[in-house]
Design a protein around this motif. Structure first.
Motif, PDB file in Angstrom:
ATOM      1  N   GLU A  30      -0.986  -2.522  -8.109  1.00 55.31           N
ATOM      2  CA  GLU A  30       0.633  -2.416  -9.165  1.00 55.31           C
ATOM      3  C   GLU A  30       0.382  -1.192  -9.002  1.00 55.31           C
ATOM      4  O   GLU A  30       1.481  -0.482  -9.278  1.00 55.31           O
ATOM      5  CB  GLU A  30       0.329  -3.264  -9.976  1.00 55.31           C
ATOM      6  N   ASN A  31       0.118  -0.525  -9.613  1.00 56.70           N
ATOM      7  CA  ASN A  31       0.075   1.332  -9.244  1.00 56.70           C
ATOM      8  C   ASN A  31       0.670   2.170  -8.126  1.00 56.70           C
ATOM      9  O   ASN A  31       0.757   2.870  -8.353  1.00 56.70           O
ATOM     10  CB  ASN A  31      -0.718   1.659 -10.389  1.00 56.70           C
ATOM     11  N   GLU A  32      -0.133   1.311  -7.500  1.00 58.10           N
ATOM     12  CA  GLU A  32       0.013   2.387  -5.870  1.00 58.10           C
ATOM     13  C   GLU A  32       2.027   2.497  -5.711  1.00 58.10           C
ATOM     14  O   GLU A  32       2.682   0.901  -5.775  1.00 58.10           O
ATOM     15  CB  GLU A  32      -0.457   0.981  -4.713  1.00 58.10           C
ATOM     16  N   GLU A  33       2.359   3.527  -4.877  1.00 59.35           N
ATOM     17  CA  GLU A  33       3.710   3.280  -4.715  1.00 59.35           C
ATOM     18  C   GLU A  33       4.629   2.183  -3.474  1.00 59.35           C
ATOM     19  O   GLU A  33       5.125   1.927  -3.575  1.00 59.35           O
ATOM     20  CB  GLU A  33       3.887   4.626  -4.268  1.00 59.35           C
ATOM     21  N   ILE A  34       3.150   1.820  -1.858  1.00 57.29           N
ATOM     22  CA  ILE A  34       3.584   0.896  -1.810  1.00 57.29           C
ATOM     23  C   ILE A  34       2.306  -0.247  -2.123  1.00 57.29           C
ATOM     24  O   ILE A  34       1.123   0.161  -1.715  1.00 57.29           O
ATOM     25  CB  ILE A  34       3.411   1.248  -0.104  1.00 57.29           C
ATOM     26  N   THR A  35       3.354  -1.408  -1.692  1.00 57.36           N
ATOM     27  CA  THR A  35       2.116  -2.925  -1.276  1.00 57.36           C
ATOM     28  C   THR A  35       1.919  -3.567  -1.395  1.00 57.36           C
ATOM     29  O   THR A  35       3.002  -3.904  -0.620  1.00 57.36           O
ATOM     30  CB  THR A  35       1.859  -3.156  -3.671  1.00 57.36           C
ATOM     31  N   LEU A  36       1.240  -3.916  -0.089  1.00 58.29           N
ATOM     32  CA  LEU A  36       1.583  -5.314   0.964  1.00 58.29           C
ATOM     33  C   LEU A  36       0.827  -6.595   0.738  1.00 58.29           C
ATOM     34  O   LEU A  36      -0.666  -6.062  -0.126  1.00 58.29           O
ATOM     35  CB  LEU A  36       1.179  -4.599   2.313  1.00 58.29           C
ATOM     36  N   PHE A  37       1.567  -7.277   0.466  1.00 57.53           N
ATOM     37  CA  PHE A  37       0.208  -8.527  -0.606  1.00 57.53           C
ATOM     38  C   PHE A  37       0.585  -9.420   1.206  1.00 57.53           C
ATOM     39  O   PHE A  37       1.663 -10.340   1.702  1.00 57.53           O
ATOM     40  CB  PHE A  37       1.686  -9.316  -0.748  1.00 57.53           C
ATOM     41  N   ILE A  38      -0.712 -10.091   1.972  1.00 53.32           N
ATOM     42  CA  ILE A  38      -1.030 -10.601   2.895  1.00 53.32           C
ATOM     43  C   ILE A  38      -1.362 -12.098   2.580  1.00 53.32           C
ATOM     44  O   ILE A  38      -1.997 -12.033   2.003  1.00 53.32           O
ATOM     45  CB  ILE A  38      -2.073 -10.102   4.364  1.00 53.32           C
ATOM     46  N   ILE A  47      -5.493   1.864   0.993  1.00 52.15           N
ATOM     47  CA  ILE A  47      -5.445   3.020   2.441  1.00 52.15           C
ATOM     48  C   ILE A  47      -3.925   3.833   2.170  1.00 52.15           C
ATOM     49  O   ILE A  47      -3.325   3.561   2.341  1.00 52.15           O
ATOM     50  CB  ILE A  47      -5.559   2.447   3.735  1.00 52.15           C
ATOM     51  N   LYS A  48      -5.345   5.641   2.699  1.00 56.18           N
ATOM     52  CA  LYS A  48      -3.739   6.569   2.220  1.00 56.18           C
ATOM     53  C   LYS A  48      -2.619   5.781   1.181  1.00 56.18           C
ATOM     54  O   LYS A  48      -1.886   6.068   1.354  1.00 56.18           O
ATOM     55  CB  LYS A  48      -2.997   6.695   4.020  1.00 56.18           C
ATOM     56  N   ASN A  49      -3.180   5.782  -0.238  1.00 53.28           N
ATOM     57  CA  ASN A  49      -2.504   5.703  -1.471  1.00 53.28           C
ATOM     58  C   ASN A  49      -1.154   4.072  -1.095  1.00 53.28           C
ATOM     59  O   ASN A  49      -0.185   4.128  -1.654  1.00 53.28           O
ATOM     60  CB  ASN A  49      -0.869   7.327  -1.147  1.00 53.28           C
ATOM     61  N   ILE A  50      -2.022   3.289   0.225  1.00 49.64           N
ATOM     62  CA  ILE A  50      -0.732   2.623  -0.027  1.00 49.64           C
ATOM     63  C   ILE A  50      -2.528   0.940  -0.698  1.00 49.64           C
ATOM     64  O   ILE A  50      -3.037   0.962  -0.219  1.00 49.64           O
ATOM     65  CB  ILE A  50      -0.497   2.054   1.524  1.00 49.64           C
ATOM     66  N   GLY A  51      -1.421   0.794  -1.045  1.00 47.52           N
ATOM     67  CA  GLY A  51      -1.930  -0.588  -1.564  1.00 47.52           C
ATOM     68  C   GLY A  51      -2.144  -1.997  -0.953  1.00 47.52           C
ATOM     69  O   GLY A  51      -1.117  -2.287  -0.432  1.00 47.52           O
ATOM     70  N   SER A  59       6.244   5.577   5.649  1.00 51.47           N
ATOM     71  CA  SER A  59       6.646   6.918   5.779  1.00 51.47           C
ATOM     72  C   SER A  59       5.984   8.059   5.925  1.00 51.47           C
ATOM     73  O   SER A  59       4.747   7.396   4.878  1.00 51.47           O
ATOM     74  CB  SER A  59       8.508   7.169   5.536  1.00 51.47           C
ATOM     75  N   ASP A  60       5.322   9.238   6.253  1.00 52.11           N
ATOM     76  CA  ASP A  60       3.959   9.898   5.569  1.00 52.11           C
ATOM     77  C   ASP A  60       4.182  10.996   4.736  1.00 52.11           C
ATOM     78  O   ASP A  60       3.866  11.109   4.179  1.00 52.11           O
ATOM     79  CB  ASP A  60       3.488  10.382   7.641  1.00 52.11           C
ATOM     80  N   SER A  61       5.531  10.822   4.265  1.00 53.53           N
ATOM     81  CA  SER A  61       6.463  11.792   3.325  1.00 53.53           C
ATOM     82  C   SER A  61       6.162  11.261   2.160  1.00 53.53           C
ATOM     83  O   SER A  61       6.364  10.465   1.835  1.00 53.53           O
ATOM     84  CB  SER A  61       7.901  11.485   3.838  1.00 53.53           C
ATOM     85  N   PRO A  62       5.154  12.343   1.437  1.00 54.46           N
ATOM     86  CA  PRO A  62       5.764  12.095  -0.231  1.00 54.46           C
ATOM     87  C   PRO A  62       6.144  11.533  -0.972  1.00 54.46           C
ATOM     88  O   PRO A  62       6.515  11.095  -2.078  1.00 54.46           O
ATOM     89  CB  PRO A  62       4.489  12.992  -0.531  1.00 54.46           C
ATOM     90  N   GLU A  63       7.528  12.296  -0.325  1.00 56.76           N
ATOM     91  CA  GLU A  63       8.927  12.288  -0.803  1.00 56.76           C
ATOM     92  C   GLU A  63       9.675  10.835  -0.741  1.00 56.76           C
ATOM     93  O   GLU A  63      10.721  10.714  -1.699  1.00 56.76           O
ATOM     94  CB  GLU A  63       9.687  13.123  -1.070  1.00 56.76           C
ATOM     95  N   ASP A  64       8.996  10.300   0.201  1.00 53.16           N
ATOM     96  CA  ASP A  64       9.999   8.958   0.473  1.00 53.16           C
ATOM     97  C   ASP A  64       9.543   8.073   1.529  1.00 53.16           C
ATOM     98  O   ASP A  64       9.399   8.378   2.604  1.00 53.16           O
ATOM     99  CB  ASP A  64      11.446   9.714   1.771  1.00 53.16           C
TER     100      ASP A  64
END
Length: 222
Positions: A127-135, A88-92, A207-212
């Motif tokens: 695993e290749n997503e910048e942010i990963t949430l493991f529930i 979702i929005k580049n969040i795995g 954060s929605d910032s692509p840089e951070d």
């Protein structure tokens, strides 16, 4: 993105319903024990009521949910992420419900080898997503999130191994009611929000910032 993470509902969703009436979030995550040993249809009804606010709901079952709860989650308006992954929005995001074996022979328990194999497969897909949430419903072994008042650690050693190997950004877990709190395994933040039935939750801000892509967590009382 603003996410509210809850766990251990045990049939009582009043705190989250009250919160959603007055607060806007982008995503709701439920880390298991939706019911208190059923019935399965109750789980479906509870998820539909939470979903009625028009916010996406991702859910996994807990060890106190009946084995057939998977079917009811799939039939509800929520999205079942047990042993599954999504972006979702580049969040795995991926999940694994139930728990490692307990002394109480609860309905939804898995052997450690199955937990490792299926949870690892799910997390590999993001695993290749910048942010990963493991529930997960069960907490990883040897952390503040799985610590009983007696001093014993009762979490899953397989989940800990997966976290050590894959280093997701964040692990949201539950199961151990007395172990509300946060910890770290390497770069991974571990959060046990505490029982929703007591009004506890975790607020996650990404954060929605692509840089951070900063991720902040806060334990809150609803």
């Amino acid at each position: 993105m603003k996410i509210i993470a809850i766990t251990d509902l045990h049939g009582n969703i009043k705190p989250i319903i009250t919160y959603l009436k007055d607060n806007k979030v982008d995503l709701i995550i439920i880390a298991g024990d939706i019911t208190n040993f059923g019935p399965p249809k109750l789980g479906e009804d509870l998820l539909n009521e939470i979903s009625s606010f028009g916010v996406p709901v991702l859910a996994i079952p807990g060890n106190c949910d009946p084995e057939s709860i998977h079917v009811n989650i799939d039939q509800s308006q929520a999205i079942n992420i047990h042993a599954r992954n999504m972006v979702i929005k580049n969040i795995g995001i991926c999940g694994f419900g139930g728990s490692n074996p307990t002394p109480f022979d609860t309905p939804l328990e898995f052997e450690e080898i199955q937990i490792y194999d299926e949870a690892k497969k799910a997390i590999n897909g993001i695993e290749n997503e910048e942010i990963t949430l493991f529930i997960t419903h069960a907490p990883p072994y040897g952390t503040k999130a799985d610590l009983l008042p007696s001093g014993a650690h009762v979490g899953s050693k397989s989940l800990r191994k997966v976290i050590e190997e894959m280093q997701p950004t964040l692990n949201i877990c539950g199961h151990i009611h007395e172990a509300r709190g946060t910890d770290k395994i390497g770069k991974t933040t571990i959060v046990n929000p505490g029982e929703l039935s007591h009004g506890y939750a975790c607020l996650i801000q990404i954060s929605d910032s692509p840089e951070d892509k900063e991720v902040e967590t806060e334990l809150i009382q609803l």
